[in-house]
Design an enzyme around this catalytic site. Structure first.
Site, PDB file in Angstrom:
ATOM      1  N   TYR A 121       4.475   7.879   2.833  1.00 24.75           N
ATOM      2  CA  TYR A 121       4.319   6.741   3.744  1.00 24.75           C
ATOM      3  C   TYR A 121       4.814   7.145   5.133  1.00 24.75           C
ATOM      4  O   TYR A 121       5.811   7.864   5.256  1.00 24.75           O
ATOM      5  CB  TYR A 121       5.108   5.529   3.233  1.00 24.75           C
ATOM      6  CG  TYR A 121       4.617   4.209   3.776  1.00 24.75           C
ATOM      7  CD1 TYR A 121       3.391   3.686   3.376  1.00 24.75           C
ATOM      8  CD2 TYR A 121       5.373   3.488   4.697  1.00 24.75           C
ATOM      9  CE1 TYR A 121       2.936   2.481   3.863  1.00 24.75           C
ATOM     10  CE2 TYR A 121       4.922   2.269   5.195  1.00 24.75           C
ATOM     11  CZ  TYR A 121       3.701   1.774   4.775  1.00 24.75           C
ATOM     12  OH  TYR A 121       3.238   0.574   5.266  1.00 24.75           O
ATOM     13  N   THR A 170     -10.015  -8.483  -5.521  1.00 27.15           N
ATOM     14  CA  THR A 170      -9.091  -8.959  -6.561  1.00 27.15           C
ATOM     15  C   THR A 170      -7.634  -8.683  -6.219  1.00 27.15           C
ATOM     16  O   THR A 170      -6.740  -9.160  -6.921  1.00 27.15           O
ATOM     17  CB  THR A 170      -9.414  -8.299  -7.919  1.00 27.15           C
ATOM     18  OG1 THR A 170      -9.346  -6.873  -7.776  1.00 27.15           O
ATOM     19  CG2 THR A 170     -10.797  -8.702  -8.407  1.00 27.15           C
ATOM     20  N   VAL A 228      -4.003  -9.461  -1.332  1.00 23.96           N
ATOM     21  CA  VAL A 228      -4.537  -9.748   0.001  1.00 23.96           C
ATOM     22  C   VAL A 228      -5.919 -10.375  -0.124  1.00 23.96           C
ATOM     23  O   VAL A 228      -6.233 -11.375   0.535  1.00 23.96           O
ATOM     24  CB  VAL A 228      -4.595  -8.477   0.866  1.00 23.96           C
ATOM     25  CG1 VAL A 228      -5.347  -8.753   2.169  1.00 23.96           C
ATOM     26  CG2 VAL A 228      -3.193  -7.972   1.190  1.00 23.96           C
ATOM     27  N   MET A 283      -7.184   2.675  -0.915  1.00 22.58           N
ATOM     28  CA  MET A 283      -6.825   2.855  -2.319  1.00 22.58           C
ATOM     29  C   MET A 283      -7.614   3.963  -3.011  1.00 22.58           C
ATOM     30  O   MET A 283      -7.111   4.602  -3.929  1.00 22.58           O
ATOM     31  CB  MET A 283      -7.007   1.536  -3.074  1.00 22.58           C
ATOM     32  CG  MET A 283      -6.011   0.458  -2.674  1.00 22.58           C
ATOM     33  SD  MET A 283      -6.057  -0.981  -3.767  1.00 22.58           S
ATOM     34  CE  MET A 283      -7.688  -1.631  -3.422  1.00 22.58           C
TER      35      MET A 283
END
Length: 356
Positions: A77, A176, A179, A271
């Site tokens: 990150y 899904t 958010v 993702m």
């Protein structure tokens, strides 16, 4: 609460005793190296911490496992705490004790970390009073623990990038996700249509039904969009002005195909770990705009108070039953079982929330 007792010798020769306020010892999810979260994290006990004049000691009640938490532990990150570190970033708790100069907060008050900050995965957290935001105790703690990152991201993206009016439309992948679920509901409250793209997997029919109940106008799997002209599927829904992408790869390309002339796609995640590919004609002839959104940067750019006002608005919607999303609750003692679910070891799972 714990107090450490000290003795000092006054000039007169008299001995004066005074006490230092200390937190209870804390159990914490600790890591001293970056790597796979399921191998580098362990639960340890931390010693008591001094509670200074402006500090507040909070007994944590709930904290989620977000993808960014996993990325911080992995060391990938962009912003991460120095090692060694305690995991977690977002969470809520009950005020346990306060420093002598603290006003406006008292033991028993419910507070959230605002803005979020590293170290939420522990039983007691000591921070300056300015770090904590008090919230209405009628709010379920698992919702309060998860409202600051995902629902707030959804709200900012719906409101910040395109001047949407009632009757306009949004297209999004990752529908899904938390958010995604929030985007559907916040858009519906504003009279805005949503076109939602989900992955092809078992349970997709149930996912479609669930999103429709939340207010989604249209829900498609990626394979259903393998048509020459996706816009032929829109029926009475207008071409969307705003697209939201948290997946990348083909799912991002599908969002771009739906966008109207001059539309904007906002990317807030990746993702699939696949790049976004954009055709030359999308820029030249459709005049599309591609932007990114990172909530942490937005909050740190002088928006702490604004973010708190928006969080209060979202919590109000939650209490009114106008905003909801899936949550999986796990006791802190079973942290690594929840972590396995968050890592995808057991298939698709709701947002994992640790209850202390």
């Amino acid at each position: 609460m714990a107090c450490a007792r000290f003795m000092t010798l006054k000039p007169s020769g008299m001995v004066r005793a005074f006490s230092t306020l200390m937190s209870p010892p804390s159990k914490a999810v600790f890591y001293d190296n970056h790597g796979p979260p399921d191998t580098v994290t362990k639960i340890i006990e931390l010693p008591p911490v001094e509670i200074k004049a402006n500090d507040v000691c909070v007994k944590m009640l709930a904290s989620p496992i977000n993808p960014s938490d996993i990325n911080r532990i992995e060391g990938v990150y962009p912003v991460r705490p120095p090692l060694p570190a305690v995991g977690g970033y977002e969470g809520v708790g009950e005020v346990h004790s306060v420093g002598e100069a603290v006003q406006g907060l008292s033991p028993g008050d419910l507070v959230m970390a605002s803005p979020p900050s590293p170290g939420a995965w522990q039983t007691h957290v000591v921070r300056d009073k300015s770090f904590w935001h008090k919230f209405d105790r009628r709010t379920p703690v698992e919702y309060a623990a998860t409202v600051t990152i995902n629902p707030l991201t959804a709200l900012r993206m719906v409101e910040d990038f395109v001047d949407l009016k009632s009757g306009d439309a949004i297209v999004q992948n990752g529908a899904t996700s938390m958010v995604g679920q929030c985007v559907i509901q916040l858009a519906k409250l504003r009279g805005i249509h949503t076109i939602n793209i989900i992955r092809d997997r078992s349970g997709s029919d149930e996912a479609k039904e669930k999103l429709t109940k939340l207010g989604a106008d249209q829900v498609y799997t990626e394979s259903q969009l393998n048509v020459k002209n996706v816009k032929s599927l829109l029926d009475n829904v207008p071409e969307p002005a705003l697209g939201l992408n948290c997946v990348g790869g083909n799912a991002a390309s599908l969002v771009l195909k739906f966008l109207r002339q001059g539309g904007t796609m906002v990317t807030y995640g990746g993702m699939s770990k696949k790049p976004i590919t954009v055709s030359t004609s999308s820029f030249i002839f459709k005049e599309l705009s591609l932007k990114g959104f990172w909530l942490q940067k937005w909050i740190s750019s002088g928006n702490t108070e604004a973010s708190r006002e928006m969080v209060d608005y979202l919590l109000g919607l939650i209490r009114e039953g106008k905003l909801k999303y899936d949550i999986g609750l796990t006791p802190f003692s079973e942290f690594h079982a929840a972590l396995d679910k968050a890592l995808g070891k057991h298939g698709s799972q709701p947002k994992q929330v640790i209850k202390f």
